[in-house]
Scaffold this active site. Structure first.
Site, PDB file in Angstrom:
ATOM      1  N   ASP A  13       0.812  -1.224   0.000  1.00  0.00           N
ATOM      2  CA  ASP A  13       0.000   0.000   0.000  1.00  0.00           C
ATOM      3  C   ASP A  13       0.845   1.274   0.000  1.00  0.00           C
ATOM      4  OD1 ASP A  13      -2.263  -1.620   0.070  1.00  0.00           O
ATOM      5  OD2 ASP A  13      -2.208  -1.719   2.246  1.00  0.00           O
ATOM      6  N   GLU A  14       1.939   1.245  -0.723  1.00  0.00           N
ATOM      7  CA  GLU A  14       2.789   2.440  -0.805  1.00  0.00           C
ATOM      8  C   GLU A  14       2.349   3.357  -1.943  1.00  0.00           C
ATOM      9  OE1 GLU A  14       3.908  -0.649  -1.242  1.00  0.00           O
ATOM     10  OE2 GLU A  14       5.340  -1.172   0.327  1.00  0.00           O
ATOM     11  N   LYS A  16       2.016   2.253  -5.066  1.00  0.00           N
ATOM     12  CA  LYS A  16       2.852   1.816  -6.197  1.00  0.00           C
ATOM     13  C   LYS A  16       2.160   2.061  -7.537  1.00  0.00           C
ATOM     14  CE  LYS A  16       2.672  -2.328  -4.360  1.00  0.00           C
ATOM     15  NZ  LYS A  16       2.311  -2.123  -2.966  1.00  0.00           N
ATOM     16  N   GLY A  40      -4.250  -4.602  -4.125  1.00  0.00           N
ATOM     17  CA  GLY A  40      -5.302  -3.650  -4.470  1.00  0.00           C
ATOM     18  C   GLY A  40      -4.633  -2.381  -4.944  1.00  0.00           C
ATOM     19  N   HIS A  41      -4.540  -2.198  -6.248  1.00  0.00           N
ATOM     20  CA  HIS A  41      -3.776  -1.074  -6.797  1.00  0.00           C
ATOM     21  C   HIS A  41      -4.722  -0.012  -7.348  1.00  0.00           C
ATOM     22  CE1 HIS A  41      -0.105  -3.932  -7.308  1.00  0.00           C
ATOM     23  NE2 HIS A  41      -0.395  -3.664  -6.063  1.00  0.00           N
ATOM     24  N   THR A  42      -4.681   1.152  -6.737  1.00  0.00           N
ATOM     25  CA  THR A  42      -5.666   2.188  -7.039  1.00  0.00           C
ATOM     26  C   THR A  42      -5.078   3.294  -7.906  1.00  0.00           C
ATOM     27  OG1 THR A  42      -6.592   1.742  -4.869  1.00  0.00           O
ATOM     28  CG2 THR A  42      -7.344   3.748  -5.946  1.00  0.00           C
ATOM     29  N   ARG A 143       4.298 -29.180  -5.194  1.00  0.00           N
ATOM     30  CA  ARG A 143       4.155 -29.815  -6.509  1.00  0.00           C
ATOM     31  C   ARG A 143       2.812 -30.503  -6.706  1.00  0.00           C
ATOM     32  NH1 ARG A 143       9.811 -32.596  -5.770  1.00  0.00           N
ATOM     33  NH2 ARG A 143       8.914 -32.588  -3.710  1.00  0.00           N
ATOM     34  N   GLN A 218       2.279  -6.030  -3.120  1.00  0.00           N
ATOM     35  CA  GLN A 218       2.669  -6.090  -1.710  1.00  0.00           C
ATOM     36  C   GLN A 218       3.915  -5.210  -1.487  1.00  0.00           C
ATOM     37  OE1 GLN A 218       1.843  -9.518  -3.215  1.00  0.00           O
ATOM     38  NE2 GLN A 218      -0.117  -8.638  -2.686  1.00  0.00           N
ATOM     39  N   GLY A 296     -10.954  -3.566   2.678  1.00  0.00           N
ATOM     40  CA  GLY A 296     -11.647  -2.479   3.373  1.00  0.00           C
ATOM     41  C   GLY A 296     -11.213  -2.304   4.826  1.00  0.00           C
ATOM     42  N   ASP A 327       1.251  14.864   0.831  1.00  0.00           N
ATOM     43  CA  ASP A 327       0.174  15.806   1.166  1.00  0.00           C
ATOM     44  C   ASP A 327      -0.590  15.404   2.423  1.00  0.00           C
ATOM     45  OD1 ASP A 327      -0.486  13.666  -0.775  1.00  0.00           O
ATOM     46  OD2 ASP A 327      -2.542  14.287  -0.371  1.00  0.00           O
ATOM     47  N   SER A 407       4.885  12.357  -4.838  1.00  0.00           N
ATOM     48  CA  SER A 407       3.465  12.475  -5.147  1.00  0.00           C
ATOM     49  C   SER A 407       2.760  13.217  -4.014  1.00  0.00           C
ATOM     50  CB  SER A 407       2.902  11.085  -5.437  1.00  0.00           C
ATOM     51  OG  SER A 407       1.689  10.908  -4.796  1.00  0.00           O
TER      52      SER A 407
HETATM   53  P1  IMO Z   1      -0.719  -4.188  -2.346  1.00  0.00           P
HETATM   54  O1  IMO Z   1      -0.136  -4.754  -3.608  1.00  0.00           O
HETATM   55  C1  IMO Z   1      -0.883  -4.516   1.977  1.00  0.00           C
HETATM   56  C2  IMO Z   1      -0.830  -8.540   3.730  1.00  0.00           C
HETATM   57  C3  IMO Z   1      -2.077  -9.003   4.436  1.00  0.00           C
HETATM   58  C4  IMO Z   1      -1.464  -9.888   5.498  1.00  0.00           C
HETATM   59  C5  IMO Z   1      -0.311 -10.561   4.769  1.00  0.00           C
HETATM   60  C6  IMO Z   1      -0.629 -11.924   4.225  1.00  0.00           C
HETATM   61  O2  IMO Z   1      -2.050  -3.549  -2.492  1.00  0.00           O
HETATM   62  O3  IMO Z   1       0.268  -3.322  -1.640  1.00  0.00           O
HETATM   63  P2  IMO Z   1      -2.033 -12.767   2.108  1.00  0.00           P
HETATM   64  O4  IMO Z   1      -3.484 -12.578   1.770  1.00  0.00           O
HETATM   65  O5  IMO Z   1      -1.104 -12.208   1.104  1.00  0.00           O
HETATM   66  O6  IMO Z   1      -1.707 -14.177   2.485  1.00  0.00           O
HETATM   67  O7  IMO Z   1      -1.831 -11.902   3.465  1.00  0.00           O
HETATM   68  O8  IMO Z   1       0.024  -9.681   3.692  1.00  0.00           O
HETATM   69  N1  IMO Z   1      -1.025  -8.089   2.334  1.00  0.00           N
HETATM   70  C7  IMO Z   1      -1.013  -6.794   1.954  1.00  0.00           C
HETATM   71  N2  IMO Z   1      -0.877  -5.672   2.665  1.00  0.00           N
HETATM   72  N3  IMO Z   1      -0.985  -4.438   0.646  1.00  0.00           N
HETATM   73  C8  IMO Z   1      -1.064  -5.551  -0.108  1.00  0.00           C
HETATM   74  O9  IMO Z   1      -1.017  -5.515  -1.441  1.00  0.00           O
HETATM   75  C9  IMO Z   1      -1.137  -6.807   0.540  1.00  0.00           C
HETATM   76  N4  IMO Z   1      -1.258  -8.094   0.125  1.00  0.00           N
HETATM   77  C10 IMO Z   1      -1.165  -8.866   1.233  1.00  0.00           C
HETATM   78  O10 IMO Z   1      -2.787  -7.932   4.986  1.00  0.00           O
HETATM   79  O11 IMO Z   1      -0.912  -9.105   6.525  1.00  0.00           O
HETATM   80 MG    MG Z   2      -3.141  -2.319  -1.523  1.00  0.00          MG
END
Ligand code: IMO
Ligand code: MG
Length: 420
Positions: A13-14, A16, A40-42, A143, A218, A296, A327, A407
């Site tokens: 959630d940086e 990206k 979740g890429h917004t 496997r 991630q 959410g 910001d 940004s």
């Molecule tokens: P984006 O690409 C933030 C976290 C989950 C949990 C751990 C393991 O949007 O940055 P999983 O379902 O992968 O087995 O969960 O990883 N997690 C994320 N946290 N952004 C994400 O994706 C994440 N995808 C998985 O919250 O702590």
């Molecule tokens: Mg995300």
């Protein structure tokens, strides 16, 4: 630069996707190489918000090709929904979206197992996105997993799915097997024209000197090995994962761009040294809309941790970095920057990742004055308030990397590059 990796360098959630989108206009191919629809890429553009889960964010540019590499795990039913939604928004995906035949399949069973594992762990749960990601990857490692190419051979697929259930101690009847296979084959019928060999496609693209952008999902601190295990995701989230997840060796990358947010967030459980849970955290969560785009869930909030950030830059050979959501900090009186940890009475700047060690870690902060100004219209470093400039310089110094992109808002336009 002909090949660039945009890599999340904290706990995900940086923002990206915002950076991928910003660079996307000069890109021919965008490639996902790990993770699945736990991402979740917004992207916000033209007043419209798009959230991508498995499909690369580059799809918004009509001429950009999008590849999903072998390292990604895909839920075919969710993918069809994602495709449907994009098409209903007028986007054309045919001959632009390609999925590697080696990519793993997330089955309904994997979601059930994910849910069950979390329930069993109770207090010790990971806090997964419950998308079946961990079970799908572990089956591939064992496997017994299913891959896209298997779907082209119905009898083979049947025997593989039966074996997979057996592996999990479940005997399934013929009827149950049919219930599993029929919808899968139906989904495959709709997806088969996207299936290809991404390794070959990338070799061709490279040969044609196309500009390739790899889109991390991630963040590096969620990497299976180098993150805060076991509170991690089940894929490799590192520069080296590009080669593993696409066949395009990370040695061939021209540039690794790390993405950090101006503060830290984490969803799910696990160590988070700079976490705060006060009115400032609430303010940042509200202003930054820090709620998971996939689940959410409210995100946990913390101050920028330069110890973790430096570790992440090092293990990923980050060449330069982008800093997002600056910001969101506007209006805070004071901003804290974690510059070291106090660990068993000593000051250290090494990342501590074991959950049992975290109680011995206390962040050491340097305080920075905040700024009152609205910075969302700034398009150069010089236009930022002096206090914001000082904060950015300090981050650069501590993580020992060059700040390249900043940004200052959610919209595509609210991003700028720092001229060297
Ligand atoms: P984006 O690409 C933030 C976290 C989950 C949990 C751990 C393991 O949007 O940055 P999983 O379902 O992968 O087995 O969960 O990883 N997690 C994320 N946290 N952004 C994400 O994706 C994440 N995808 C998985 O919250 O702590
Ligand atoms: Mg995300």
């Amino acid at each position: 630069m002909s090949s660039t990796l945009v890599l999340g360098c904290m706990w995900g959630d940086e923002a990206k996707a915002k950076i991928v989108d910003y660079l996307g206009k000069d890109t021919d191919v965008v490639v996902r190489f790990q993770g699945g629809n736990n991402a979740g890429h917004t992207i916000v553009t033209g007043g419209k918000k798009y959230v991508f889960h498995a499909i690369p964010s580059g799809i918004l540019y009509p001429k950009t090709k999008c590849f999903i590499g072998s390292g990604v795990v895909i839920d075919p039913f969710d993918l069809l929904e994602e495709i449907k939604l994009l098409e209903s928004n007028g986007l054309k995906l045919d001959k632009r979206l390609f999925i590697d035949q080696r990519a793993g399949i997330v089955l309904p069973l994997h979601k059930i197992l994910d849910e069950r594992n979390e329930k069993r762990l109770a207090e010790a749960k990971i806090g997964t996105t419950k998308r079946g990601i961990g079970p799908a990857y572990s089956d591939l490692t064992a496997r017994v997993g299913i891959r896209f190419l298997d779907l082209a051979y119905p009898d083979y697929l049947k025997s593989r799915v039966t074996e997979l259930y057996r592996y999990h101690g479940i005997e399934i009847s013929k009827a149950e097997l049919e219930n599993e296979i029929v919808p899968l084959l139906k989904a495959m019928e709709k997806l088969k024209h996207y299936i290809n060999d991404v390794e070959v496609l990338l070799a061709i693209a490279e040969g044609n000197e196309e500009r390739i952008l790899f889109e991390g999902a991630q963040g590096a601190l969620l990497d299976l090995t180098y993150g805060s295990y076991p509170y991690v995701t089940s894929s490799r989230v590192m520069t080296d994962a590009v080669g593993i997840g696409t066949g395009f060796s990370a040695r061939n990358l021209d540039n690794v761009l790390g993405v950090y947010k101006a503060y830290c967030t984490r969803v799910g459980e696990g160590p988070f040294p700079t976490e705060i849970d006060d009115e400032i955290a609430t303010r940042i969560r509200t202003t930054g809309n820090e709620f998971g785009s996939t689940t959410g869930r409210p995100r946990r909030i913390g101050w920028f941790d330069t110890v973790a950030a430096k570790y992440s830059a090092r293990i990923n050979t980050v060449d330069n970095f982008a800093l997002t959501c600056l910001d969101v900090l506007s209006g805070l009186q004071q901003i804290k920057l974690c510059t070291a940890y106090k660990y068993h009475g000593h000051e250290i700047d090494l990342f501590i990742f074991h959950p049992m060690e975290m109680q011995n870690v206390k962040p050491i902060y340097e305080d920075f004055p905040g700024w009152e100004e609205d910075i969302s219209a700034c398009r150069s470093i010089g236009k930022l308030p002096k206090a914001a400039q000082l904060y950015l310089e300090a981050i650069e110094d501590y993580i020992k990397s060059n700040l390249m992109i900043v940004s200052v808002g959610k919209d595509r336009k609210q991003t700028f590059t720092i001229k060297p």
